[in-house]
Design an enzyme around this catalytic site. Sequence first.
Site, PDB file in Angstrom:
ATOM      1  N   TYR A 249      -1.874  11.617   0.530  1.00 10.46           N
ATOM      2  CA  TYR A 249      -1.296  10.504   1.287  1.00 10.46           C
ATOM      3  C   TYR A 249      -0.042  10.989   1.998  1.00 10.46           C
ATOM      4  O   TYR A 249       0.817  11.620   1.387  1.00 10.46           O
ATOM      5  CB  TYR A 249      -0.950   9.347   0.338  1.00 10.46           C
ATOM      6  CG  TYR A 249      -0.287   8.186   1.036  1.00 10.46           C
ATOM      7  CD1 TYR A 249      -1.046   7.127   1.527  1.00 10.46           C
ATOM      8  CD2 TYR A 249       1.091   8.154   1.221  1.00 10.46           C
ATOM      9  CE1 TYR A 249      -0.444   6.065   2.187  1.00 10.46           C
ATOM     10  CE2 TYR A 249       1.699   7.100   1.885  1.00 10.46           C
ATOM     11  CZ  TYR A 249       0.932   6.066   2.363  1.00 10.46           C
ATOM     12  OH  TYR A 249       1.528   5.015   3.025  1.00 10.46           O
TER      13      TYR A 249
ATOM     14  N   GLU B  29       0.551   6.513   9.430  1.00  8.65           N
ATOM     15  CA  GLU B  29       0.047   6.864   8.099  1.00  8.65           C
ATOM     16  C   GLU B  29      -1.252   7.649   8.187  1.00  8.65           C
ATOM     17  O   GLU B  29      -2.140   7.305   8.977  1.00  8.65           O
ATOM     18  CB  GLU B  29      -0.193   5.563   7.310  1.00  8.65           C
ATOM     19  CG  GLU B  29      -0.753   5.767   5.922  1.00  8.65           C
ATOM     20  CD  GLU B  29      -1.221   4.440   5.302  1.00  8.65           C
ATOM     21  OE1 GLU B  29      -0.398   3.774   4.661  1.00  8.65           O
ATOM     22  OE2 GLU B  29      -2.393   4.085   5.470  1.00  8.65           O
TER      23      GLU B  29
END
Length: 382
Positions: free
Chosen positions: A102, A190
């Site tokens: 992530y 993201e």
Amino acid sequence: MKIHEYQGKDLLAAHGVPTPRGRVATDADGAARIAEELATWPVVVKAQVHVGGRGKAGGVKLAHSLQETREAAAKIIGLDIKGITVRQVLVEPGVDIKREIYLAIVMDRVSKRPLVMASAAGGMDIEEVAEKTPEKLLKFTLPPGYGMRPFHVQRLADFLEIPESAQKTFHAIVNGLAEMFYAKDCSLAEINPLVITGAGQAIACDAKVIFDENALYKHPELESLRDDGEEEPLEVEARRASVNYVKLDGKIGCIVNGAGLAMATMDIVKHFGGEPANFLDIGGGAKAQQVADALRIITSDKSVNTIFFNIFGGIVRCDRVAAGILQALESLPGFNTPIVIRLIGTNDKEAHEMLKGTSLIVARTMAEGAQKAVAISRGATA
Ligand code: GDP
Ligand code: MN
């Protein structure tokens, strides 16, 4: 403003980020044609909607042949993901996933700086990682005028234990992500998952990008990326009418001039036991056309049964606003939602005089207006 994954990937690629290159299709045959052109197997077929959690919802499928691509696309198009119907799919080369990481940059309101977040536990819900295993999440902010520096990237690489073979591609991803974040005034950029492939390379397999609406005027090129079909239809209409509107779940439609007063109005409606149906700021002018647009937008929300006008005549004169409201009502024949109105400030006496004999229910104070609106709304519900 949110954009789709494929648009985010296009932007990232333009900033040097390695990411699978595919295209979007709106039907099964179109998806198969893209797979045929890609001429590599498997391909991944991914729902393009402005919400996350597509994987869990069945919106991401691998396909090993043209037939499977067609079947995957047919299953995904039309699928309902968190209330949004999928209208298009991205078809791109499948990635051989060894690890999922992530990585995100988000504008942090507390430190007023871009906040970098990374975790080796990628692919999963990051809120869950943050809550249950905070030690698996690395967070640091970027000082103003400083940006992402090589030592930041190295710190990320060390924390995430990026293998030697993936250093170069990993650096390209982090630097490209930061470059795009600054260049386009993002509030969020993201990549989840950032993948380490079987061949030991880093690649961005997903992209979630949100632009700061207040900075969009600096980036006219981004306007074409807007997808109205994914947004609340009433909010789209409000934007076209230059009315600042956010839909909420209550029954009392609020029409207010000024954002601060709009917030206060919502608070006082709640204080007296009501639920506001919206935030709505018609701005300082309160012109008849805007009032009419606001009334139309608010009442196309079927749960609204009462309207509360709360207007402060500071720069704008109350008699002008009253004239605007009466003119707007004339332009809306058959309008029958009860309206409570509180008008105070310059020329409010004249305004009240004008409203005498009309169906509008006048209140002298904000509290009185809110109480009246709540009572009427309750009566209308019962
Ligand atoms: P999201 O669930 O909406 O965030 O969609 P993602 O793009 O993150 O995809 C969800 C999951 O699908 C990922 O975490 C991966 O496990 C898987 N996935 C996505 N792309 C590929 C791919 O190219 N190959 C493989 N094997 N899995 C993929
Ligand atoms: Mn994802």
